[in-house]
Design a protein around this motif. Structure first.
Motif, PDB file in Angstrom:
ATOM      1  N   PHE A   1       0.872  -1.010   0.010  1.00 18.46           N
ATOM      2  CA  PHE A   1       0.080   0.018   0.080  1.00 18.46           C
ATOM      3  C   PHE A   1       0.989   1.195   0.006  1.00 18.46           C
ATOM      4  CE2 PHE A   1      -3.110   2.910   2.092  1.00 18.46           C
ATOM      5  CZ  PHE A   1      -4.166   2.838   1.158  1.00 18.46           C
ATOM      6  N   GLY A   2       2.024   1.078   0.655  1.00 20.03           N
ATOM      7  CA  GLY A   2       2.814   2.156   0.730  1.00 20.03           C
ATOM      8  C   GLY A   2       4.109   2.238   1.767  1.00 20.03           C
TER       9      GLY A   2
ATOM     10  N   VAL B   1      -1.799  -4.329   2.340  1.00 17.72           N
ATOM     11  CA  VAL B   1      -3.019  -4.703   2.282  1.00 17.72           C
ATOM     12  C   VAL B   1      -3.276  -6.099   1.476  1.00 17.72           C
ATOM     13  CG1 VAL B   1      -5.401  -4.152   1.373  1.00 17.72           C
ATOM     14  CG2 VAL B   1      -3.799  -2.184   2.116  1.00 17.72           C
ATOM     15  N   LEU B   2      -4.220  -6.993   2.272  1.00 20.91           N
ATOM     16  CA  LEU B   2      -4.672  -8.120   1.710  1.00 20.91           C
ATOM     17  C   LEU B   2      -6.099  -8.130   1.316  1.00 20.91           C
ATOM     18  CD1 LEU B   2      -3.372 -10.648   4.530  1.00 20.91           C
ATOM     19  CD2 LEU B   2      -2.435 -10.370   2.194  1.00 20.91           C
ATOM     20  N   LEU B   3      -6.366  -8.791   0.264  1.00 21.84           N
ATOM     21  CA  LEU B   3      -7.741  -8.614  -0.134  1.00 21.84           C
ATOM     22  C   LEU B   3      -8.351 -10.070  -0.045  1.00 21.84           C
ATOM     23  CD1 LEU B   3      -9.658  -6.306  -0.972  1.00 21.84           C
ATOM     24  CD2 LEU B   3      -9.182  -6.982  -3.454  1.00 21.84           C
ATOM     25  N   LEU B   4      -9.117 -10.452   0.757  1.00 19.22           N
ATOM     26  CA  LEU B   4      -9.628 -11.837   1.037  1.00 19.22           C
ATOM     27  C   LEU B   4     -11.051 -12.028   0.304  1.00 19.22           C
ATOM     28  CD1 LEU B   4      -8.376 -12.128   4.460  1.00 19.22           C
ATOM     29  CD2 LEU B   4      -6.703 -12.539   2.435  1.00 19.22           C
ATOM     30  N   PRO B   5     -10.956 -12.542  -1.092  1.00 21.68           N
ATOM     31  CA  PRO B   5     -12.652 -12.804  -1.534  1.00 21.68           C
ATOM     32  C   PRO B   5     -13.203 -14.084  -0.592  1.00 21.68           C
ATOM     33  CG  PRO B   5     -10.882 -12.687  -3.178  1.00 21.68           C
ATOM     34  CD  PRO B   5     -10.032 -12.726  -1.805  1.00 21.68           C
ATOM     35  N   ASP B   6     -14.373 -13.867  -0.603  1.00 22.63           N
ATOM     36  CA  ASP B   6     -15.172 -15.266  -0.111  1.00 22.63           C
ATOM     37  C   ASP B   6     -14.626 -15.490   1.417  1.00 22.63           C
ATOM     38  OD1 ASP B   6     -16.589 -15.377  -2.271  1.00 22.63           O
ATOM     39  OD2 ASP B   6     -14.900 -16.891  -3.412  1.00 22.63           O
ATOM     40  N   THR B   7     -14.477 -14.356   2.276  1.00 17.18           N
ATOM     41  CA  THR B   7     -13.777 -14.677   3.412  1.00 17.18           C
ATOM     42  C   THR B   7     -14.658 -13.661   4.414  1.00 17.18           C
ATOM     43  OG1 THR B   7     -11.648 -15.084   2.681  1.00 17.18           O
ATOM     44  CG2 THR B   7     -11.947 -14.593   4.905  1.00 17.18           C
ATOM     45  N   GLY B   8     -15.338 -14.491   5.582  1.00 16.48           N
ATOM     46  CA  GLY B   8     -16.176 -13.658   6.606  1.00 16.48           C
ATOM     47  C   GLY B   8     -14.942 -13.034   7.534  1.00 16.48           C
ATOM     48  N   HIS B   9     -15.521 -12.353   8.486  1.00 15.63           N
ATOM     49  CA  HIS B   9     -14.821 -11.397   9.326  1.00 15.63           C
ATOM     50  C   HIS B   9     -13.791 -12.429  10.367  1.00 15.63           C
ATOM     51  CE1 HIS B   9     -13.685  -7.641  11.034  1.00 15.63           C
ATOM     52  NE2 HIS B   9     -13.859  -8.065  12.159  1.00 15.63           N
ATOM     53  N   GLU B  10     -14.306 -13.632  10.611  1.00 12.26           N
ATOM     54  CA  GLU B  10     -13.742 -14.287  11.744  1.00 12.26           C
ATOM     55  C   GLU B  10     -12.857 -15.027  11.086  1.00 12.26           C
ATOM     56  OE1 GLU B  10     -14.165 -14.791  14.998  1.00 12.26           O
ATOM     57  OE2 GLU B  10     -15.576 -12.919  14.855  1.00 12.26           O
ATOM     58  N   ARG B  11     -12.887 -15.524   9.801  1.00 10.38           N
ATOM     59  CA  ARG B  11     -11.785 -16.199   9.226  1.00 10.38           C
ATOM     60  C   ARG B  11     -10.702 -15.308   8.802  1.00 10.38           C
ATOM     61  NH1 ARG B  11     -14.029 -19.167   3.955  1.00 10.38           N
ATOM     62  NH2 ARG B  11     -11.756 -19.616   3.537  1.00 10.38           N
ATOM     63  N   ALA B  12     -11.063 -14.097   8.507  1.00  9.53           N
ATOM     64  CA  ALA B  12     -10.100 -13.035   8.201  1.00  9.53           C
ATOM     65  C   ALA B  12      -9.058 -12.973   9.399  1.00  9.53           C
ATOM     66  CB  ALA B  12     -10.669 -11.879   7.749  1.00  9.53           C
TER      67      ALA B  12
END
Length: 428
Positions: free
Chosen positions: A334-335, A340-351
């Motif tokens: 990001f700088g 920054v990680l982008l986690l598709p198909d991932t809910g808050h707890e798993r993230a």
């Protein structure tokens, strides 16, 4: 003879773990399917050997199929969980279970045929094939329970042995393989009238195999810390890449928008790719999470050791983050020292779980030039609850990252505050 058999037994364990670990380590270049297909191919062989192939070792009668290959598969599933997550782990288990059910069904159907005798007089043993099918179904059902149990036990042991990853790996394997030996021996006793010596010898052999696998796992963790090996290079060049224009075109696209220092995607790619990924997830009714990671006290590294040393630390940090991602995750610089990680198909707890695992990995493996550990503060936000656009999610994740900084650094903050973790407030 028993000593010779033992030497071969140990060699088989080393070869199996080494080959499967290589497949798993290079899953981003070869594809995770290579690793999963290898597990599936070995399943029939290990079940067949467990039914009919036994050797004498100093401590009893043992089948390498059960003690080496099945035990190795369970430890590989735990390693797959450590590298990916539980959602990936369930795929080979369900695939094996459904495939074995099909095997049983097809074996029943084949027995309805009028078989033609071959000139050599050999005939298919359909009864044995049927027994093997049910044995594989039972073995896979046990594997399902084993996989759930070994993951839960590994995580529970983390409360007591958080920094002793190899010991947790070994204890979890020993406990679940003891359970598995009881269940699998019950099937062998019913189907093949296996004596009790098979249970005792197999149990001791599985414990020995776990000890070997734990030592190899420790060696693997050491090798992973070598930056050249930890980084995920581009694509492994093979005949498909050489012959297929589309592969070369995709590789060219992948090289655009790459951060020159760390080799991960840069902020321009985040701003270009993220809105569509977010939109696609929300349109499918799936969650998506954004994880913002910032190295603690990084200015101090540059001030004390210079920017070149600071760059080396950043490159190692990016390599560790990249190695810890699942298939389908996206990592961006990001700088500065922020990622920054982008986690598709991932809910808050798993993230949060993934973020905590990455925090632990950075603290364990990335060092400053003076030997002090590098720690990170992490903020996690998830769509749609925390926003439906990139700017909103980044703002929310940044606010929670700032909360982690205020709360002593070296921690993960999510929707409900700080995720409890060891080492809080020890930012270096």
């Amino acid at each position: 003879m028993q000593v010779f058999n033992l030497a071969l037994f140990l060699c088989e364990a080393v070869i199996y773990f080494t080959v499967m670990t290589v497949f798993l380590h290079f899953r981003r270049q070869l594809g995770l399917g290579v690793f999963l297909a290898a597990l599936g191919v070995m399943h029939f062989m290990e079940t067949y050997l467990a039914a009919v192939f036994y050797i004498e070792l100093p401590f009893g009668t043992v089948s390498p199929g059960s003690s080496v290959f099945f035990a190795g598969k369970l430890m590989m599933i735990l390693l797959l969980y450590l590298k990916e997550d539980a959602a990936i782990v369930r795929q080979p288990i369900y695939g094996l279970f459904l495939g074995n059910l099909v095997t049983v069904g097809v074996a029943q159907l084949l027995q309805l045929h009028n078989v033609v005798a071959l000139p050599a007089g050999r005939a298919a043993d359909m009864g044995f094939l049927n027994e093997m099918g049910w044995l594989m179904v039972w073995g896979t059902a046990l594997l399902y329970l084993d996989a759930i149990g070994i993951i839960l036990l590994y995580e529970r042991l983390g409360r007591l042995l958080r920094r002793h990853v190899v010991l947790r790996f070994a204890l979890s394997g020993a406990a679940l393989l003891t359970f598995d030996q009881i269940g699998f021996y019950a099937a062998l006793a019913v189907l093949f009238d296996a004596p009790f010596s098979v249970f005792l010898g197999g149990w001791l052999a599985k414990l020995l195999a776990v000890a070997v696998y734990a030592l190899l796992f420790a060696a693997y963790l050491k090798i992973e810390q070598i930056p050249r090996l930890a980084r995920s290079p581009g694509e492994i060049t093979d005949i498909f890449n050489r012959l297929t224009f589309r592969e070369r075109y995709q590789a060219l696209l992948a090289r655009s928008g790459v951060d020159g220092l760390t080799g991960v995607l840069d902020r321009s790619r985040l701003e270009a790719d993220a809105p569509k990924l977010i939109r696609d997830c929300l349109d499918r009714g799936r969650e998506l999470s954004v994880v913002m990671i910032d190295a603690d006290h990084f200015k101090e590294v540059n001030d004390l050791f210079g920017h070149l040393k600071g760059d080396e630390v950043l490159k190692e940090m990016a390599a560790r983050l990249q190695a810890g991602l699942r298939a389908g995750d996206h990592l961006f610089r990001f700088g500065g020292e922020e990622f920054v990680l982008l986690l598709p198909d991932t809910g808050h707890e798993r993230a949060l779980t993934l973020a905590e695992r990455l925090r632990e990995e950075i603290c364990r493996s990335v060092m400053r030039p003076d030997g002090q550990r590098v720690t990170v503060s992490i903020g996690v936000a998830s769509a749609p609850e925390d926003g439906r656009a990139l700017d909103a999610l980044l703002g929310c994740a940044d606010e929670r990252l700032y909360g982690a900084k205020k709360n002593g650094r070296d921690g993960v903050h999510g929707r409900f505050g700080r995720l409890v973790s060891s080492g809080a407030g020890t930012g270096s």
